[in-house]
Design a protein around this motif. Sequence first.
Motif, PDB file in Angstrom:
ATOM      1  N   LYS A  64      42.982 -25.932  50.715  1.00 59.33           N
ATOM      2  CA  LYS A  64      42.643 -26.020  49.295  1.00 59.33           C
ATOM      3  C   LYS A  64      41.130 -26.123  49.106  1.00 59.33           C
ATOM      4  N   ALA A  65      40.480 -26.930  49.921  1.00 67.68           N
ATOM      5  CA  ALA A  65      39.020 -27.094  49.828  1.00 67.68           C
ATOM      6  C   ALA A  65      38.306 -25.779  50.136  1.00 67.68           C
ATOM      7  N   MET A  66      38.787 -25.043  51.115  1.00 64.14           N
ATOM      8  CA  MET A  66      38.156 -23.766  51.447  1.00 64.14           C
ATOM      9  C   MET A  66      38.354 -22.751  50.326  1.00 64.14           C
ATOM     10  N   ILE A  67      39.523 -22.763  49.702  1.00 65.93           N
ATOM     11  CA  ILE A  67      39.764 -21.860  48.567  1.00 65.93           C
ATOM     12  C   ILE A  67      38.803 -22.207  47.435  1.00 65.93           C
ATOM     13  N   GLU A  68      38.655 -23.501  47.170  1.00 71.56           N
ATOM     14  CA  GLU A  68      37.759 -23.944  46.101  1.00 71.56           C
ATOM     15  C   GLU A  68      36.300 -23.621  46.411  1.00 71.56           C
ATOM     16  N   SER A  69      35.955 -23.525  47.689  1.00 70.75           N
ATOM     17  CA  SER A  69      34.579 -23.185  48.057  1.00 70.75           C
ATOM     18  C   SER A  69      34.334 -21.679  48.061  1.00 70.75           C
ATOM     19  N   ILE A  99      49.410 -18.037  46.556  1.00 70.01           N
ATOM     20  CA  ILE A  99      49.945 -17.151  45.515  1.00 70.01           C
ATOM     21  C   ILE A  99      49.386 -17.547  44.151  1.00 70.01           C
ATOM     22  N   GLU A 100      49.344 -18.860  43.875  1.00 71.80           N
ATOM     23  CA  GLU A 100      48.786 -19.336  42.601  1.00 71.80           C
ATOM     24  C   GLU A 100      47.324 -18.943  42.443  1.00 71.80           C
ATOM     25  N   ARG A 101      46.617 -18.846  43.561  1.00 72.64           N
ATOM     26  CA  ARG A 101      45.185 -18.513  43.526  1.00 72.64           C
ATOM     27  C   ARG A 101      44.916 -17.023  43.654  1.00 72.64           C
TER      28      ARG A 101
END
Length: 137
Positions: A64-69, A99-101
Amino acid sequence: MNITINLNLKIMKKSVLTIMVLFLAITTTNASSKNIKRTEITTRYADVSPFCKLIQSGNYEAVKAMIESGVDINKKSTGLTPLMFAARYNKAKIAKLLIERGAKLKVKSDNGFTALKYAQLSKATDALAVIEEALNS
């Protein structure tokens, strides 16, 4: 009689030595082939991107943190997308997050399989349910 005993001992020594040499040759061959296989597995695993390694291990918070970065959630690693890794290793919660992202559901791997197919092949029932739900919505 001494000659017969000495002759028999020499034959036995040669037989034992021959058996030992054969045993060592077989053992060494097996060990080296195991090392090759272990090296191939390690090399393949070493080629996997850090992001996909986190997915494999199921580290949801790090993913999740990597997606947010800003990591590219559709970038292939060793021919598979991150969603395919989640599907293959039955990481349903991570699959849902991907999938949500915006993870693409119908992209094919270098082998021609989708994330859905990887979930089916791996009998990853939880991830399969998440992917099927996303495809049907």
